[in-house]
Design a protein around this motif. Structure first.
Motif, mmCIF file in Angstrom:
data_model
loop_
_atom_site.group_PDB
_atom_site.id
_atom_site.type_symbol
_atom_site.label_atom_id
_atom_site.label_comp_id
_atom_site.label_asym_id
_atom_site.label_seq_id
_atom_site.Cartn_x
_atom_site.Cartn_y
_atom_site.Cartn_z
ATOM 1 N N GLU A 140 -0.777 4.342 -4.581
ATOM 2 C CA GLU A 140 -1.413 3.023 -4.530
ATOM 3 C C GLU A 140 -2.574 2.939 -5.524
ATOM 4 O O GLU A 140 -2.819 1.878 -6.106
ATOM 5 C CB GLU A 140 -1.902 2.724 -3.110
ATOM 6 N N ASN A 187 0.361 -2.669 1.716
ATOM 7 C CA ASN A 187 1.544 -1.820 1.565
ATOM 8 C C ASN A 187 1.603 -0.643 2.528
ATOM 9 O O ASN A 187 2.697 -0.186 2.867
ATOM 10 C CB ASN A 187 1.610 -1.290 0.130
ATOM 11 N N ARG A 188 0.455 -0.124 2.934
ATOM 12 C CA ARG A 188 0.442 1.057 3.806
ATOM 13 C C ARG A 188 -0.657 0.891 4.856
ATOM 14 O O ARG A 188 -1.661 1.614 4.847
ATOM 15 C CB ARG A 188 0.227 2.325 2.987
ATOM 16 N N GLN A 229 -4.542 -3.256 -1.643
ATOM 17 C CA GLN A 229 -3.159 -2.787 -1.745
ATOM 18 C C GLN A 229 -2.764 -1.909 -0.567
ATOM 19 O O GLN A 229 -1.645 -2.003 -0.056
ATOM 20 C CB GLN A 229 -2.959 -2.034 -3.060
#
Length: 308
Positions: A282, A114-115, A110
């Motif tokens: 997250e 996402n980051r 994740q």
């Protein structure tokens, strides 16, 4: 003074090898030698020497080692503060062993999606050791068992998962009463040096059960495998899968037992707080997805025991 030269010096000291330091820094061994030479010229003393097959700091190198580590930590803090609104930078995160396989892989996926600007340095360990690292500023956050004492106001905690205690037995054991099993069967204990093992021990004391101890181990995976081989029974937290492949055991809920609460601990005053908050968000998302995928059916929840 170039921080990259200091980092190169520290890497050589930590690895004891020019080639390994070069690999970790993604530069050539000759570049490592050039950086060390430039740093030695600036300081005016030799800093590295060969001792047998390894590279060791000279007395001058050893004398500056703590200051080098401090300067690099300050440099990381400065970078983190400057990039705090960009979600870019390094986070030092501790992780208990059961979360290394149960949660961390999903969390890393994740984060990458996402980051991607967040880079992780991961330190596996026991909750007590990870807590000390948070207190000493050696880690930014830790996925660990909730402390059994009041937290200092400087620390923050978020619960991720409550894990019920399970009595696990070989398939050959047909008894369904958890107390009878713990009283009469050979027992493989979850190490009391772990905070999760402490919860198990307190529950046994509350029940006034002195099990017939065979072994005391610090690995939930190893305990499960030994139980599946018929070497005893155990009382362990219901940690997130995957459990060991081929380890078929009966799982019986220990009624009235406390839970092992797993969450994230971090410092409220950290200079990397924006990155920590992004990491926490997250982690919450990853644990919710993981638990939804592995939630037992209504029929399974009604069974007193089942094979894994």
């Amino acid at each position: 003074m170039e921080t990259r030269f200091l980092q190169t010096f520290l890497s050589v000291v930590q690895t004891g090898s020019l080639s390994e330091a070069a690999r970790r820094l993604n530069i050539t061994p000759s570049a490592v030698i050039q950086r060390i030479k430039a740093l030695e010229d600036e300081i005016g003393r030799p800093l590295i020497q060969r001792s047998g097959h390894t590279m060791q700091p000279t007395p001058a190198g050893a004398a500056i080692l703590a200051e080098v580590e401090h300067m690099l930590a300050v440099a990381d803090d400065i970078k983190a503060a400057a990039a705090s609104d960009l979600e870019t930078g390094l986070l030092r995160v501790g992780v208990i062993n059961s979360a290394l396989t149960g949660l961390l892989p999903d969390l890393l996926v994740q984060l990458r999606q996402n980051r991607p600007g967040i880079e992780l340095y991961i330190l596996p360990g026991m909750s007590g050791d990870l807590y000390s690292c948070i207190i000493d500023g050696e880690l930014d956050a830790a996925i660990m068992v909730q402390p059994h004492f009041a937290l200092p106001k400087a620390l923050d905690w978020l619960l991720l998962r409550q894990e019920e205690l399970l009595v696990i037995t070989p398939l050959s054991v047909t008894e369904t009463d958890s107390r009878a099993i713990l009283k009469h069967q050979p027992f493989i204990r979850y190490d009391r040096n772990h905070w999760g093992g402490r919860i198990v021990d307190l529950h046994l004391r509350k029940l006034k059960i002195r099990p017939r101890e065979q072994y005391e181990l610090d690995s939930l995976e190893a305990i499960t495998v030994l139980v599946s081989r018929g070497l005893g029974v155990s009382l362990i937290p219901d940690w997130l899968p995957p459990w060991p492949e081929g380890a078929n055991v009966r799982r019986i809920k220990a009624s009235g037992a406390p839970t092992r609460d797993v969450g994230i601990l971090w410092s409220r005053s950290s200079k990397r707080l924006p990155l920590i908050r992004a990491f926490v968000a997250e982690a919450v998302s990853a644990i919710r997805l993981k638990q939804s995928l592995h939630r037992p059916s209504a029929r399974e929840e009604a069974l007193p025991a089942r094979s894994w």
